[in-house]
Write an enzyme that holds these catalytic residues in place. Sequence first.
Site: not given
Length: 545
Positions: A390, A413, A477
């Site tokens: 990630h 995030d 992401c």
Amino acid sequence: MEIDEPNGPKRKGPTPITLDWDQLLSREDGGDDRPPELEVIRSNKKPKESSENIYQSEDLEMVVKSDRELKESIARFKRNLKTLAHKLRDGGERLRVSLKRHEDELERRLQRQLMNKVENECAEMIQVSDSDDGVSRGQKQGDRKSLSSPSFTKLFDKKLEDPEDLKDSRTVNAFEEELFYIKPCNGRRGRPNNQVAAKGRSRMALSSSSEEPSRSSKSGLVDCEKQTTSNDDKPTSSFSVPNSPQGPPSSNLRPRTRRYYNVVEEDPPVQTTAQFLEELDPCVKDATLYYPSRDDPDAVEVNHADMGCLAPEAYLSSTIMNFYIRYLQQPTSSSESTTCNYHFFSTYFYNKLEKLKYEEDSFRKFRKWWKDVSIFEKAYILLPVHESAHWSLVIICFPTKEDEQGPILLHLDSLGLHNSKLICDNIKRFLKEEWSYLRKSGTRLDLPISDEIWENLESKMEHKRVTVPQQKNEYDCGLFVLFYMERFIKQAPERIKKKDLSMFRRQWFQPQEASNLRPAICNLLVEEFRKVKEKESTPLSQLLD
């Protein structure tokens, strides 16, 4: 109790209640009229935060999702639980709660759809089309009974009352004409009401059926398979009965039924990486790109295979991430004075930082990553983090002297999977070590922070996890990290202040804007590869000229 009235007889009534007010209002405390004092005691227990408030924003997003998006979210949560739960600080508890809420919402929708279907079927089964309803046609109330009675009953009564039919000893022949129309047709449906034959024609058909069986069976097949069309343009099947003297017959003797078709929407097949690479512009094949130029010592090398991570639903690689980071660093007319106040670390920096052993020789060698750049003189340091499959982003901000505040670490995030405290603690330790190294070396710096903050920098740093737009899938992401960078460079002030932190919010931009960065990066790379091909095809003599 009886009550005497002055000028009348006694009457009964309720017994009055006698109250001794002196006894009721007597005070044992000497008649002090002051009310008792109310003492308020504060509880040390903090109220628990309601789960409804915690997941209120998530519920709002979940309600507006379609069934397809809800199923995609459930699949994404299950994949993240399988691959990332053991690496998260809470063991994936938050992901499990979100997964349970999404599954409950999907189950609620399926139950509601099933109930609606059952209700519709029940309504259709009891709905009977009666074209001769006396009430709907405005006829008199006295005629309702005869009009609403079944047509067969009317016909049967008429046959019993008809003197011509009573003379015939063969009572079966009384319904000879009608039996023709309702006679079974080889297990198929009866003749539709718009195909009723005349009396003479029907007898002809009966007589001809014995002479030409093949012809009559064929015509019966055609007649029985025909359908009538109602006012709502939906096919229905019915059979006809002869007209009754009492009134017109009912058009349908059995309830209408609807056919339900379960239409499954199939998603278009997702383009594979091999198909994506095959369909790329031919200029990308058998070529290597060095960005921004071959002479740059920190140039990013990109080839045809590296473009595969830009295929639909693919995860971005470090090569493509670093290419776009270098692209954002390139000076333009609008950002030339802005980007010089930034420092960008590559995607490989944080992994090296985690493994760093803070010894004197080790840290001196580690300083090659910023090559004698005075990072404390920069306004911002952008540091991408790749951990547990990630991507997230840390922005180190150095406020103005007027704020009298140390560096601020902001963590962005797009899925909330990374441990912000752990990541920021690692970066804080690196900044403290660099601060200590500069102090020992006696390097003079033009610092934007006050001397007092600088002397106590170790205790003046703070970190903050900011609220930012969230991705709608599990593979974008990297795109969100790049878009965070791009949007921040355009909107951030020259030096951040506390009030500027309000720019970060969930509505900072639409998530689709970040997802659209995938084709934009692909087109940008294809254009750069075209330039490389043009240079290779240009003769050396023209390049020298």
